[in-house]
Design a protein around this motif. Structure first.
Motif: not given
Lengths: 391, 97
Positions: A19, A21, A183-186, A188-189, A245
């Motif tokens: 996650l 990355n 989650e990936q988006k969270a 990445s943010d 977050q």
């Protein structure tokens, strides 16, 4: 969608690294770290994680490869345990002194001999002074969350230091636990791209790990020391941001049922979960005990520790490592030092337990606390006590 | 480096004590390691260049007259030039100052 998934903690950690990355993973397998890097190897082989995976010939080489990849600005991860950590020992100093934001998980394991693949903290405690940020996790969720936080802390341009994430070998690394994978988006943010400020680049040469004569070495070391001490505020900031977050909050020192307590037990790592059960039953019996958990080991959270024991009579520090010929458990001796100059300080009692993977049961924690209170009240001629040794 | 090494404070150290100026080792004065100093008698020198060839520091250079001069900023006083000189035109003396 929040869904808990039952996962082996090592696998969950590898998924967290995915996650995050990571760009480069250089690692050598060693029990009980193996499942972490095996799963990462699978993720890279299947194309789920676009990273360079370097299966390298030793831990010394693994950390050396991490230096190189981190120095070009790649997000770099490795993991090790026990002897492996000791084999990379000298390179650990280089990583922090060069200010390279490597993240490493250590599945804490006893150091030979006699040979033990099981968990204790003697590996990491021999690496106290390597200049890394060092965090202890106590359960699977904390491992996942702190792996993600670790990259953010390390790569923050105000910090630029390697981070060591400690999880107890087997007691934590091999447990299957319910874990909430972000989650990936969270992620990445939360975690921006690595923006290493002085990457190796032929067009803009920079020399790292240079020679420093006596006239400049002290200044270089003090600058490094200040960077580690000053990382404290960024560590808190990252945890605060993570809490906002993701709703899970982390602090350098955490409290469990400390209200009105006159005695506190201090633990690190996976000890803490079992200790809570013991605290609960002692509280039910009317014993005024609480638990504090030391999550941040380096930089040492002096103010948090002092604040945590205000008004407390006894502090029992439980170490999972032996400091041979020394003044007591490693954490206990540092905590005693932290209180030496304080006017109002608790009586500090040092215990060592759980070496080489030996379990400490809730009953065991109760015995440690009871004996600890007795020592605090009556004194002892021993520097520390080792729990559970057969006489 | 704009400042001398002995004037740089810890706050001025680059991140990770990195060096951004290639070849700045030439600023490092190795001459102050010296306890013996080579003294050259040019009247005996035959310009054979052995001192130039053997100097491990590379601090000997040929001047316009073809003689070999030693750069005392870098000379560590190892004495190899004096040892190799076939005409004994280089001798090592204790450096007093």
């Amino acid at each position: 969608m929040k869904q808990y998934v039952g996962m082996e903690v090592s696998v969950a950690l590898a998924e967290a690294v995915k996650l995050a990355n990571a760009d480069v993973i250089a690692a050598y397998p060693i029990t009980p770290q193996t499942h972490i890097i095996e799963h990462l190897a699978e993720l890279v082989a299947s194309g789920e994680l676009d990273a360079e995976y370097i299966p390298i010939e030793s831990e010394h080489s693994a950390m050396s490869a991490c230096l190189g990849s981190s120095a070009v600005g790649a997000r770099t991860f490795t993991a090790t345990a026990g002897q492996g950590l000791e084999l990379m020992h000298e390179v650990l100093f280089v990583a922090s002194a060069m200010r390279l934001p490597i993240v490493m998980a250590v599945a804490n394991r006893a150091v030979s001999s006699p040979l033990s693949v099981w968990g204790d903290h003697s590996d990491v405690m021999a690496c106290r002074d390597v200049g890394w940020i060092q965090i202890f996790a106590e359960n699977g969720q904390e491992v996942v969350d702190n792996a993600i936080c670790a990259f953010k802390m390390a790569e923050d341009n105000r910090v630029l230091l390697p981070v060591m994430l400690n999880l107890d070998g087997f007691h934590l690394s091999h447990m299957v636990e319910p874990v909430l994978m972000p989650e990936q988006k969270a992620v990445s943010d939360f975690l921006p791209l690595n923006n290493y400020p002085q990457p190796l680049n032929p067009d803009k040469p920079v020399a790292m790990g240079d020679f420093a004569p006596p006239v400049i070495f002290t200044e270089a070391k003090w600058a490094q020391e200040m960077s580690l001490r000053n990382s404290y505020s960024t560590i808190l900031e990252v945890w605060d941001q993570f809490g906002k977050q993701f709703g899970r909050h982390y602090r350098p020192v955490e409290h469990y049922r400390t209200e009105g307590a006159s005695t506190l037990l201090l633990t690190m790592g996976s000890f803490s979960e079992t200790a809570m059960t013991a605290i609960d039953s002692l509280r039910d019996e009317g014993c005024k005990v609480g638990l504090i958990r030391l999550r941040l080991w380096r930089p040492f959270p002096f103010s948090d520790i002092r604040e945590a024991v205000k008004g407390i009579s006894n502090l029992i520090v439980l170490d999972r490592a032996i400091s041979l010929g020394g003044p007591g458990g490693p954490a206990a001796s540092e905590i005693k030092a932290a209180f030496y100059g304080e006017e109002n300080k608790p009586k500090i009692v040092s215990f060592v337990a759980g070496l080489g993977g030996r379990d400490v049961t809730p009953k065991g924690f109760e015995e440690i606390i009871t004996r600890g209170i007795e020592i605090a009240e009556k004194g002892s001629s021993n520097e520390y006590e080792i729990y559970g040794v057969r006489e | 480096m704009t400042k001398a090494e002995n004037e740089i404070t810890w706050k001025e150290i680059n991140i990770g004590a990195t060096v951004h100026e290639p070849g700045n080792a030439s600023q490092y004065k190795t001459g102050d390691w010296r306890s013996n100093v080579p003294v050259v008698d040019f009247s005996k020198c035959i310009k054979c260049a052995l001192c130039y060839i053997f100097c491990p520091e590379g601090c000997i250079t040929k001047n316009d007259d073809g003689f070999f001069e030693i750069d005392m900023y870098y000379c560590k006083g190892c004495g190899i030039c004096a040892e190799e000189c076939p005409t004994d035109s280089i001798i090592m003396k204790e450096e007093k100052e």
